[in-house]
Design a protein around this motif. Structure first.
Motif, PDB file in Angstrom:
ATOM      1  N   LEU A 698     -71.161  22.924  28.734  1.00 23.64           N
ATOM      2  CA  LEU A 698     -71.508  24.418  29.793  1.00 23.64           C
ATOM      3  C   LEU A 698     -72.877  24.373  28.955  1.00 23.64           C
ATOM      4  O   LEU A 698     -73.169  24.328  27.470  1.00 23.64           O
ATOM      5  CB  LEU A 698     -71.071  25.128  29.305  1.00 23.64           C
ATOM      6  N   ARG A 699     -73.966  24.746  29.232  1.00 30.29           N
ATOM      7  CA  ARG A 699     -74.826  25.128  29.223  1.00 30.29           C
ATOM      8  C   ARG A 699     -75.950  26.434  29.358  1.00 30.29           C
ATOM      9  O   ARG A 699     -76.359  26.466  30.217  1.00 30.29           O
ATOM     10  CB  ARG A 699     -75.841  23.904  29.046  1.00 30.29           C
ATOM     11  N   LEU A 700     -75.405  27.311  29.035  1.00 27.57           N
ATOM     12  CA  LEU A 700     -76.176  28.873  29.887  1.00 27.57           C
ATOM     13  C   LEU A 700     -76.620  29.223  28.033  1.00 27.57           C
ATOM     14  O   LEU A 700     -76.178  29.629  27.213  1.00 27.57           O
ATOM     15  CB  LEU A 700     -75.035  29.863  29.678  1.00 27.57           C
ATOM     16  N   PRO A 701     -78.144  29.896  27.581  1.00 33.96           N
ATOM     17  CA  PRO A 701     -78.162  30.344  26.958  1.00 33.96           C
ATOM     18  C   PRO A 701     -77.377  32.393  26.534  1.00 33.96           C
ATOM     19  O   PRO A 701     -76.869  32.422  27.445  1.00 33.96           O
ATOM     20  CB  PRO A 701     -80.084  31.230  27.666  1.00 33.96           C
ATOM     21  N   VAL A 702     -77.342  32.203  25.675  1.00 32.43           N
ATOM     22  CA  VAL A 702     -76.687  33.848  24.601  1.00 32.43           C
ATOM     23  C   VAL A 702     -77.551  34.134  24.378  1.00 32.43           C
ATOM     24  O   VAL A 702     -78.859  33.743  23.439  1.00 32.43           O
ATOM     25  CB  VAL A 702     -75.792  33.103  24.304  1.00 32.43           C
ATOM     26  N   ALA A 703     -77.421  35.676  23.862  1.00 32.89           N
ATOM     27  CA  ALA A 703     -77.880  36.791  24.058  1.00 32.89           C
ATOM     28  C   ALA A 703     -77.659  37.321  22.386  1.00 32.89           C
ATOM     29  O   ALA A 703     -76.615  37.825  23.006  1.00 32.89           O
ATOM     30  CB  ALA A 703     -78.792  37.732  24.533  1.00 32.89           C
ATOM     31  N   VAL A 704     -78.420  37.239  21.460  1.00 35.45           N
ATOM     32  CA  VAL A 704     -78.234  37.567  20.389  1.00 35.45           C
ATOM     33  C   VAL A 704     -78.793  39.145  20.376  1.00 35.45           C
ATOM     34  O   VAL A 704     -79.712  38.686  20.137  1.00 35.45           O
ATOM     35  CB  VAL A 704     -77.632  36.625  18.936  1.00 35.45           C
ATOM     36  N   ASN A 705     -77.628  40.119  19.034  1.00 38.31           N
ATOM     37  CA  ASN A 705     -78.929  41.077  18.635  1.00 38.31           C
ATOM     38  C   ASN A 705     -78.773  40.815  17.193  1.00 38.31           C
ATOM     39  O   ASN A 705     -79.238  40.613  16.344  1.00 38.31           O
ATOM     40  CB  ASN A 705     -78.043  42.260  18.159  1.00 38.31           C
ATOM     41  N   ILE A 706     -80.427  41.327  16.792  1.00 38.30           N
ATOM     42  CA  ILE A 706     -80.876  41.452  15.931  1.00 38.30           C
ATOM     43  C   ILE A 706     -81.454  42.865  15.108  1.00 38.30           C
ATOM     44  O   ILE A 706     -81.985  43.324  15.642  1.00 38.30           O
ATOM     45  CB  ILE A 706     -82.423  40.418  15.287  1.00 38.30           C
ATOM     46  N   SER A 707     -81.099  42.857  13.779  1.00 41.03           N
ATOM     47  CA  SER A 707     -81.632  44.163  13.149  1.00 41.03           C
ATOM     48  C   SER A 707     -83.657  44.290  12.254  1.00 41.03           C
ATOM     49  O   SER A 707     -83.526  43.040  12.336  1.00 41.03           O
ATOM     50  CB  SER A 707     -80.276  44.507  12.671  1.00 41.03           C
TER      51      SER A 707
END
Length: 878
Positions: A698-707
């Motif tokens: 699987l090659r799906l982008p992942v969004a992460v929250n940055i503070s």
């Protein structure tokens, strides 16, 4: 009297301390082993059973090496280590239990028999206090000699050196990573330049500052196939051109060679020139000569034969174009022609247009400016004023004013040097932008100022109070049991309560006060007042707004509010301190049974201790690896397929089970803790991405929250890149989500620099909770944002509130026009999904499509998504 640090300086110091502590901790096992060896020497020196090397943090010590104790952290308050730091040298306490300063000391409570203490501070060469080396033993022991103390202090300096070495090694590693990345970028730039030259359709020739030929591309060689011997690197441009003309190898159609050669060289020597030239074979070429900053010249020849042919059809296209277009004389600015769209748009016929000049379309205060702009423009150029980006005001025949962004193009019209002006009417767009800007500073439900505007008004009130020796009263107000109103009576009833609360608050305090809605059921009021007593009296008047129920078409709702009051300077000498103490007072009102008004006093600070306790527990959870990512799918509204995921933090609590971030969000005010949480999430998410790629393909982008804490950290961008490279990933595998408040409002230069660095390294940055802060088009461009996420509050109400639906449509259109990806958050019903599809939104997430899941469940979720989309396609076709 203790001075209070400026808030911005305090945040910078806290961020610097966090960065420095992380650098000390970067030494890993090698550093811990070295520190443990030093501690063993110290224990041997004193023949003591217990000791530690501890790093000083804001409110606690972190144990880096320890013997005879299970402590990993302990509070600074009442600690013997703080006494050693205060002494600034090796300190010996024969029996600390008899010293009242150390009542409640954590180490004494754990080991009450170890009353003897010796500690020496660890102070870096630049004066930064790192921590303490200390040993503990029973009090009954002989006195400590000067020789022993000297040796003990030397061991402290050795521990300091080891920690400083780890920090400097980290700095070197970061510099090496940046250097490697810069080298890679430079190599890519060189390759791209070579590739660009090879694939450019135009003929390109470069000359150095001395006008010597440097290089040319394949297309140039093809344009002059017989000039191979005449054109060589190092030959002057004039000599090569003259020899080409004299030998008859030129391709240009020339009547008088000498006249043509003089004109050609004059164009070449000009800072910028462009002209058209017919070739012997009937083709047309456009020549562009540009002198760049170092004095070199770039000559480009582009085949415009097709363009010349298209110009023959210009008149037909011009007349029928739906966009208003006019032709003006370049010298007199008189109108030569206006197409049908222009005549209709301005309400003028052709005869009236031909009597006017271009400045006559402008409002009076702009006419002279546009006249001067055209006079300053070169004879063959277009004025910068009509660049398609500058806003002007035109007037129509009926007197109406419109806002336009004209674009000007040089043309020859019936043998006259002319300008073709295309008029882009942005009147409606500007109205929508103004509305969005207003909504960015105001709550759309109540019309009150929002949190950002409230903070600005509070700062202004402090400035006014300082200038006039007055006080600032701050009232924090919550609607009691608001969630129950929403859950039992519906959101429409809840919205009615909020609107009526806002109306009554404004009525209670009058026009001179600032009444704001901070979010949810939380309101705030800022007033200038004479004293705490006056503020208390106003608080009682505010509290009486719930005397009458709120009546809607369907029901009558009892309104109950809780109020917290703080008054400067007694309860706070800065806006931040006053707001914090008013919040504490509000918490006390709610904790004491609600529907109360409470004035802050210092005893309420115990609430802060509870927050510290939560930070400590959460810190332990991070140490034990209990914070894990779960992934919520982001789907394509067109196909129903999953196109990416958002990583969300979850606490795998050993007793409570899986706990969402909302239950421990109170601890996020601790910058160090939220930074550690961010590090944990990034490490876990990147490992999951790598594992899913290796095991499931699987090659799906992942969004992460940055503070804000992470973005404030020096070297964050480089550290993140290092993590990705170490796992065989690239910046394209992560989308970094920052709320628009963090990205735009945060008064921290480091955040802006970090966002710029992340964008330059290739990371996609998306603005989360868009619409709840106060972003603008300028901010989006400056931030180099690649996407935005529409806040769930708009999605939730868009079916019931036309204004919210229009805001959603505007945001989707904004994203599409700026080439930004747009994701709608919090989609819970099919009706919401259908409405989003109708306004052109392409992606969404929410419980309708799937709850957050562990990484191990992603392959199954992808298969289900594919199967559902396939079934939907078959159903639609059949």
């Amino acid at each position: 009297m203790r001075r209070t640090a400026h808030p911005a300086a305090a945040k910078r110091q806290e961020a610097e301390a966090t960065s420095r502590h992380q650098a000390y901790l970067s030494g890993g096992d090698r550093l811990r082993d070295s520190l443990q060896d030093i501690l063993s020497l110290a224990l041997t020196l004193f023949d003591a059973p217990v000791g530690m090397i501890a790093m000083a943090e804001a409110s606690s010590y972190r144990v880096l090496a320890g013997t005879g104790t299970d402590l990993t952290t302990f509070p600074r308050t009442g600690s013997r280590c703080d006494a050693a730091i205060a002494a600034g040298r090796a300190l010996v306490l024969a029996d600390a239990s008899k010293d009242p300063r150390f009542c409640g000391n954590a180490c004494l409570e754990l080991h009450p028999e170890l009353n003897f203490f010796a500690g020496t501070p660890l102070i870096a060469p630049d004066g930064y206090v790192i921590g303490v080396l200390c040993v503990n033993d029973r009090p009954s022991r002989p006195g400590v000699s000067d020789h022993t103390l000297s040796a003990f202090a030397a061991l402290g300096r050795l521990a300091t050196d080891r920690l400083e070495l780890a920090r400097k090694e980290r700095i070197l590693r970061q510099a090496e990573i940046k250097a490697r990345w810069a080298e890679r970028q430079a190599q890519q730039a060189r390759r791209r330049l070579q590739d660009a030259l090879d694939i450019m359709p135009g003929a390109v020739l470069f000359c150095d500052p001395d006008d010597k030929v440097v290089l040319w591309n394949q297309a140039f060689e093809e344009l002059y196939p017989e000039s191979e011997g005449l054109l060589t690197p190092g030959t002057s441009f004039e000599e090569a051109t003259r020899r080409c003309v004299e030998s008859g190898l030129h391709q240009e159609e020339i009547d008088d060679p000498e006249v043509w050669l003089r004109q050609r060289l004059a164009h070449h020597r000009a800072p910028h020139a462009n002209f058209e030239q017919r070739l012997k074979d009937g083709r047309w070429m456009r020549y562009d000569e540009n002198r760049i900053s170092d004095g070199s010249t770039v000559s480009v020849r582009i085949d415009i034969t097709d363009l010349k042919r298209r110009q023959e059809t210009f008149r037909a296209l011009y007349d029928s174009n739906p966009v208003p277009m006019v032709v003006v004389d370049a010298q007199t600015l008189r109108f030569l022609s206006a197409n049908d769209a222009a005549r209709s748009h301005y309400g003028l016929d052709q005869q009236n247009f031909l009597k006017m000049r271009l400045p006559d379309l402008h409002v009076a205060d702009e006419a002279l400016a546009i006249e001067r702009a055209f006079l300053r423009s070169p004879g063959t150029g277009s004025p910068a004023a009509y660049d398609g980006e500058t806003l002007w005001r035109h007037k129509c025949a009926d007197g109406a004013e419109i806002e336009v962004m004209p674009v000007c193009q040089c043309i020859s019209y019936e043998g006259v040097d002319a300008r073709l002006v295309t008029v882009i009417d942005v009147t409606e767009q500007k109205r929508n932008e103004a509305r969005i800007l207003h909504l960015a500073h105001h709550d759309d439900l109540t019309g009150l100022p929002n949190r950002g505007q409230f903070e600005t008004r509070l700062k202004r009130a402090f400035e006014h109070a300082r200038s006039n020796a007055g006080c600032v009263g701050l009232f924090m107000i919550d609607v009691d049991h608001f969630k129950e109103i929403n859950d039992t009576l519906g959101h429409a009833a809840g919205d009615a309560v909020l609107r009526e609360t806002a109306r009554r608050l404004r009525q209670a305090v009058g026009g001179s006060a600032c009444v704001a809605r901070l979010g949810g059921d939380e309101f705030a009021i800022v007033v200038t007042t004479e004293s705490t007593q006056a503020a208390t009296a106003l608080g009682k008047r505010i509290a009486r707004i719930d005397a009458q129920p709120v009546t809607t078409e369907d029901c009558s709702i009892n309104l109950r509010i809780s109020v917290g009051i703080a008054v400067s300077p007694k309860h706070g000498i800065t806006p931040e301190e006053l707001a914090q103490n008013a919040d504490i007072a509000l918490y006390q009102s709610k904790n004491n049974g609600r529907r109360r008004t409470t004035v802050f006093d210092q005893s309420m600070r115990e609430i802060m201790q509870r927050r510290i306790d939560l930070c400590s527990v959460l810190g332990g959870a991070l140490e034990r690896g209990e914070i894990v990512p779960h992934y919520q799918p982001i789907i394509s509204l067109a196909t129903g397929r999953i196109c990416s995921f958002e990583a969300l933090a979850r606490w795998a609590h050993p007793e409570l089970g899986l706990v969402s971030a909302g239950h421990f969000a109170e601890a996020f005010s601790n910058l160090e803790l939220v930074s550690r949480l961010g590090d944990r999430m990034i490490d876990a998410v990147t490992s999951d991405i790598r594992r899913l790629r290796d095991e499931a393909g699987l090659r799906l982008p992942v969004a992460v929250n940055i503070s804000a804490a992470e973005l404030s950290r020096d070297g964050f961008a480089e550290d993140l890149l290092e993590i990705l490279l170490s796992k065989g990933l690239s910046p394209r595998d992560l989308t970094l989500e920052a709320t628009e408040t963090i990205a735009i409002d945060h008064g921290n230069g480091t955040i802006s620099r970090t966002l710029d660095a992340l964008a330059q390294l290739g990371f996609r940055i998306a603005l989360d909770d868009f619409g709840t802060g106060h972003a603008s088009l300028i901010h989006l461009r400056k931030l180099k944002a690649a996407g935005l996420k529409i806040d769930m509050s708009f999605v939730r109400t868009m079916l019931d509130v036309p204004e919210d639906a229009e805001i959603v449509r505007s945001m989707v259109a904004l994203g599409r026009n700026l080439n930004l990806s747009v994701v709608a958050e919090g989609v819970e019903t099919e009706a919401q999904a259908n409405a989003l599809r109708a306004c052109g939104c392409t992606q969404a997430q929410g419980f309708l499509f799937g709850k957050p899941i562990p990484a191990a469940h992603i392959p199954h979720a992808m298969r289900q998504s594919h199967e559902r989309a396939s079934r939907a396609t078959h159903k639609a076709l059949g």
